[in-house]
Each structure stands twice: as structure tokens, then as C-alpha cells.
Design an enzyme around this catalytic site. Structure first.
Site, PDB file in Angstrom:
ATOM      1  N   GLY A 514      -4.623  32.344  -0.840  1.00  0.00           N
ATOM      2  CA  GLY A 514      -4.276  33.743  -0.642  1.00  0.00           C
ATOM      3  C   GLY A 514      -5.061  34.640  -1.573  1.00  0.00           C
ATOM      4  O   GLY A 514      -6.231  34.373  -1.891  1.00  0.00           O
ATOM      5  N   GLU A 538     -32.992  23.722   1.737  1.00  0.00           N
ATOM      6  CA  GLU A 538     -33.412  22.430   2.291  1.00  0.00           C
ATOM      7  C   GLU A 538     -33.444  22.459   3.825  1.00  0.00           C
ATOM      8  O   GLU A 538     -33.207  21.463   4.491  1.00  0.00           O
ATOM      9  CB  GLU A 538     -32.503  21.288   1.807  1.00  0.00           C
ATOM     10  CG  GLU A 538     -32.560  21.026   0.327  1.00  0.00           C
ATOM     11  CD  GLU A 538     -33.921  20.548  -0.161  1.00  0.00           C
ATOM     12  OE1 GLU A 538     -34.740  20.137   0.681  1.00  0.00           O
ATOM     13  OE2 GLU A 538     -34.172  20.623  -1.372  1.00  0.00           O
ATOM     14  N   ALA A 540     -32.584  25.707   6.735  1.00  0.00           N
ATOM     15  CA  ALA A 540     -31.406  26.408   7.250  1.00  0.00           C
ATOM     16  C   ALA A 540     -30.843  25.687   8.469  1.00  0.00           C
ATOM     17  O   ALA A 540     -31.514  24.854   9.086  1.00  0.00           O
ATOM     18  CB  ALA A 540     -31.777  27.845   7.607  1.00  0.00           C
TER      19      ALA A 540
END
Length: 571
Positions: A514, A538, A540
Site C-alpha cells: 500500500g 542486455e 530490451a
């Protein structure tokens, strides 16, 4: 749980899983066939067509990745059964994991928050409905809430560590390594991670020295060059546990693995004998210097130049997103030695020595400058932009002694780096799950612990199940790497899904916290920042999906997809 109108025979969960997997293979094969037609209408693979139909191709990559995860999970479960260790915990993990992944294969997979790829994209609406209606598939997809509640009840007794431990069942070496590094991370790393993050502090050198003594920087380096030679799977276990303590520490070894892999596979014998023992011992800290401001993942078109003058190369250009650059002693540096339009054939890899920097003078080398890139997370090593204006490298430090081999040499390291990054992602996910689980146990709302509420325990159960499944894919990709076989597709699959798992776990664990989860004093806020980078560096997620799709379709694999195979043999 089944319906009375179409009951499922009372058979073992593994028999049901095999039957459901067969259905999944058929639907993914059908998708592969449609994508093969789109990307090779004349029968031959067409890269331009792949780029035009990127969404369909990347969707196929995601579906094929799910299929490999299901295969790896079933293989793990069958091994446990053969050893007499397929108990209640792994059974529940398989029930939940198969149920969710089968449902997503039939209904749609979220490639990102707003890109959901569905079978109707491929004209396979009827096939998907038949797949989902099959009794063995429905036996998994129809009992999610009950099995999730049962899993959390079990983990409240055994503790959340039991999920990770079950993944090593039957592998005493992995289990022993995990116990050692889990204890180390919890004692020496995790208590300090919040302060390191808040101060943007470099990881202390005494800790780096301890990691070196533990063999972290030479896990895959052969013993004859000073490493332990334990292999990629052991490296993944170590990386996961260190990353669960703090991703910055878990990532220290990545630079050593990249440099060592480059030198071991592409270096001269003299370069191997000189550098590998120094890297494995931690005497030399390397960094990877590849990315440029205007090229990103398009490394074949980088512009940093290295001009030879006698026995020395002078380097000119700019690099960016270079991790741990100031404190590194060795740069594995990719630069252009060919003509400006020479593409990947004009690139050369250098072993560029530099003096180690300090806070006061981070880049003391002549012809080299740098500045820090301030980042949200993934701290502990710092990111830098680098400038080169005549920086000198001896000609003897060309990797392998031959110009023009840099791009090919670099490609050989991507597999190991992506497998290790998947392990880093699992470490972050593991930490997020444990933080969320503990908070849900302790936080009382409306007279009961948060963990009693279905939407809370449901999140936690799915974190546990998906991490357990993806862990098996990472292990299988690592084992394949150890055989010396090409595994770019498998490494891409492991990295693609593990990165999403880390982000999902961190996001859901923060949601369980929360408002407190948004406060700096709670570690989960840091994990959310750390997790986000895993989908970017490394390679996307989009690059990973492209690599996977191209690997599945190219070199005859597209024909496999057309003829009914899933385009790739099981791992």
C-alpha cells in the site's frame, strides 16, 4: 476442479500436464506457421517482412517462450517424481503455473502493459477455443483460486524460501551453493542495501574483495586460468542469491563474465594466460564499453573510431551507459577500425587498460573523460558517459590479434550475459516475493492479516509459481550453454520472461504494501526501481523478442513451423 458435463479422468497431474502441453505445442505451432507465411511468403525468410509484421512475430516469440517454460517445468516435475520428491509444494506450483500459462496461450499474452497478443491476431479463434475446451487444459485453468489458497497455506507453514529450495531438489551442488550465498547475502549485503541505494554509494571494496575470495568472478572460467569452472548453472544460482540481496552486488560478476567470455573464446593464448587469472581473482575489475549515444542496440553502426599509428591505436568518440567505468581497470572496448560504412565487419574489440579512478579523479587516464549518469535504481557501480580523444591502446591489445572480428566476438558473449541477467531478474523477483509475503503476514487490516484476503494471497501465489517455472527455464538455458551449443534463442527467452517476472513481482509486492511501499524506508520501493531496468539492458524486451522470432524462423526453422513443429526442438 471440473464440470459435471465434461469430466476429466482421474489421472495424475503429470499425465494431465503432458496432455495439456501437447495441446499447447499444437496452438504455438499453428501460430508459428502463420508467422512463417507472413515473414517468408516465397518460402525463404525475409527480414524486411519480419520487421513489417513485428507484432505478430514478437507475439510468436512470447508464445514460444511460454511453451519452453511449460516444457522446462514439466521436466523438473518429472525429475522430482523419479526421485520420489514430487510433493505437495511442487504439485501446487505446477497446477498454478500450468493453469495460468495455458489460459494466457488461449486468451492472450501481455507483451507489455498495453500490447496483448491473442490467437485471433493469427486467425486462430476456433483453434484457441478448442484448445481451451480440451478437458486436460480445463483441468488446470478451472481451479486457480483453490490451488492458490492451498499454496499460500502451505507456505505459511514452510516459509517462502521453500519455493526456491524446491527448484534445486535433486541437485545437491546447486542446493549447497545456494545455501552458502543466500546466507552470505542476508548477512553481508541485504542489511546495507538501503543505505547504499539512498547514498548512491559504490559497493565497498572490502565486499568486492570478499566476493573475489568466494570465487564470484571466475565461476565459468576454467581452472587452468584461475577460475572454478563450476559452469553457467552455478553462476546463475550465485547471481540470483546475490541479486536477491542487492542487484548491484549481483551484477558485479556480469562484467567479469562478459570480459572473461570474450577473452576465453576470442583472445590469443597469451591474452588468456595474462587476463583470465587476474579477472577471476578480482585483481582486475573489467567493464564493457560498447553502447554509444546514438546507436543503442544497433551496435553494427557505432562510430567510435580507433586509428592505428605504429604500435598504438588512438581512440576517438563517445560511449554511454558504461557500468562501473570509473573503478574498472580494464575496458573491453568495441571501436571501428574499418571505413565509416564498413558495418559490423569494420569493428574491432580491444582490451584497453586504464588506471582505476577515485571519487576525486574518476578518469585520470590521458585522452579519456567521463561523467556520471544519475539513475533511479540499479546503483552500487554507477553509470557513466565516456569521451575518448586520443586515448591510447597498444596494438598488442587487439582481442585475438586481428582487426575486424569485434562484432563476431561480441555476439558470442550475449548468450551468457542474457542468461545471467535472467538470474539477476529472478533474484530481484525472489526478494520482492519475500518482502510482500512477510508484509502480508504482519500487516493487520479489518481484523486479520492481509494475507487472508484472496486478492493478496492470489498475487503472492502467482509470484511463487511463475518464479518457480521461469527458474527452470533459466537452469535449462544455462545447461545448454555449458554444452557449447548455440543457445541465443533460449537465452533470449529466459531473459525476456524473467525480466517481466521481476517487474511484476516488484509492482505487486509494492501494491501489497500500500502507501508504505511508496516510502523510501521500505525496501520494496527500491526494488521497483531496480526491477525496471531489467526489461531494458542486455537487450530490451523488444530486441529479445526479435532475436527469438528470427531464431525460430530463420535457417529452416520457419519451414519447421509451417510443417507443424513449434519451430524449435525442446531444450
Amino acid at each position: 476442479m471440473t464440470t459435471s458435463s465434461n469430466p476429466v479422468p482421474d489421472i495424475s497431474i503429470l499425465a494431465r500436464a503432458r496432455a495439456a502441453l501437447s495441446g499447447a505445442e499444437a496452438i504455438v505451432a499453428a501460430v508459428g506457421g502463420r508467422v512463417a507465411e507472413l515473414c517468408g511468403p516465397a518460402g525463404d525468410f525475409d527480414l524486411a517482412a519480419l520487421n513489417r509484421h513485428q507484432a505478430e512475430a514478437h507475439g510468436y516469440a512470447w508464445m514460444a517462450s511460454y511453451l519452453e517454460i511449460l516444457r522446462a517445468t514439466l521436466g523438473w516435475a518429472e525429475e522430482l517424481e523419479a526421485r520420489g520428491k514430487f510433493g505437495e509444494l511442487p504439485r501446487l506450483l505446477v497446477e498454478i503455473g500450468f493453469g495460468e500459462y495455458l489460459a494466457q496461450l488461449g486468451h492472450g499474452i501481455a507483451m507489455s502493459q498495453d500490447e496483448i497478443i491473442r490467437p485471433d491476431r493469427y486467425g486462430l479463434d476456433d483453434e484457441a477455443r478448442r484448445f481451451l475446451a480440451a478437458p486436460q487444459v480445463r483441468s488446470f485453468t478451472s481451479n486457480g483460486s483453490r490451488t492458490r489458497a492451498s499454496l499460500i497455506a502451505l507456505l505459511r507453514q514452510s516459509g517462502p524460501d521453500a519455493v526456491v529450495d524446491s527448484g534445486d531438489a535433486g541437485d545437491e551442488t546447486a542446493a549447497m551453493i545456494r545455501r552458502e550465498f543466500k546466507a552470505y547475502a542476508r548477512e553481508k549485503i541485504a542489511p546495507h542495501a538501503p543505505a547504499w541505494h539512498q547514498a548512491n554509494a559504490l559497493i565497498p571494496m572490502d565486499l568486492v574483495a570478499e566476493l573475489a575470495r568466494l570465487g564470484v568472478f571466475g565461476m565459468t572460467t576454467p581452472p587452468e586460468f584461475g577460475g572454478s569452472g563450476l559452469g553457467a548453472e552455478a553462476m546463475c544460482v550465485v547471481t540470483e542469491e546475490l541479486s536477491a540481496g542487492y542487484i548491484g552486488v549481483g551484477s558485479l560478476g556480469t562484467r567479469s563474465e562478459i570480459a572473461s567470455e570474450l577473452i576465453r573464446l576470442g583472445g590469443t593464448q597469451e591474452q588468456r594466460e595474462y587476463w583470465l587469472p587476474r579477472i577471476a581473482s578480482g585483481e582486475t575489475l573489467p567493464t564493457a564499453v560498447f553502447t554509444e549515444p546514438n546507436t543503442g542496440s544497433d551496435l553494427a553502426n557505432l562510430t567510435t573510431r580507433a586509428r592505428r599509428e605504429g604500435d598504438v591505436y588512438h581512440v576517438y568518440g563517445a560511449k554511454t551507459w558504461i557500468t562501473h567505468a570509473a573503478r574498472a581497470d580494464l575496458m573491453v572496448l568495441l571501436a571501428r577500425t574499418g571505413e565509416p560504412n564498413s558495418g559490423h565487419r569494420g569493428l574491432t574489440m580491444f582490451l584497453a587498460e586504464k588506471p582505476r579512478g577515485t571519487d576525486g579523479d574518476p578518469f585520470p587516464a590521458h585522452g579519456m573523460s567521463g561523467g556520471e549518469i544519475h539513475v533511479l535504481g540499479y546503483r552500487g557501480m554507477r553509470e557513466y558517459e565516456l569521451g575518448f580523444d586520443g586515448f591510447e591502446i597498444p596494438a598488442a591489445n587487439v582481442l585475438g590479434g586481428v582487426e575486424g572480428q569485434g562484432f563476431r566476438q561480441l555476439m558470442t558473449t550475449f548468450e551468457l550475459a542474457r542468461i545471467q541477467t535472467a538470474a539477476r531478474a529472478l533474484g530481484v523477483a525472489q526478494n520482492a516475493f519475500e518482502l510482500g509475503f512477510r508484509y502480508a503476514l504482519e500487516r493487520i487490516q479489518f481484523g486479520q492479516p492481509l494475507i487472508e484476503f484472496p486478492r493478496v494471497y492470489g498475487k503472492l501465489a502467482w509470484m511463487a509459481a511463475e518464479q518457480a517455472m521461469v527458474r527452470q527455464l533459466v537452469k535449462r538455458a544455462a545447461r545448454l550453454k555449458e554444452t557449447g551449443a548455440r543457445c541465443d534463442v533460449e537465452a533470449g527467452m529466459a531473459k525476456l520472461v524473467a525480466a517481466r517476472v521481476a517487474w511484476s513481482a516488484a509492482d505487486n509486492a509494492l501494491q501489497i504494501h500500500g502507501g508504505n511501499g511508496y516510502a523510501n524506508e521500505y525496501p520494496i520501493s527500491r526494488l521497483l526501481c531496480d526491477a525496471r531496468i531489467l526489461n531494458i539492458f542486455e537487450g530490451a524486451a523488444e530486441i529479445q523478442a526479435q532475436v527469438i522470432a528470427r531464431g525460430l524462423l530463420q535457417g529452416g526453422r520457419g519451414k519447421d513451423a509451417r510443417s507443424g513443429a513449434a519451430g524449435r526442438q525442446p531444450l
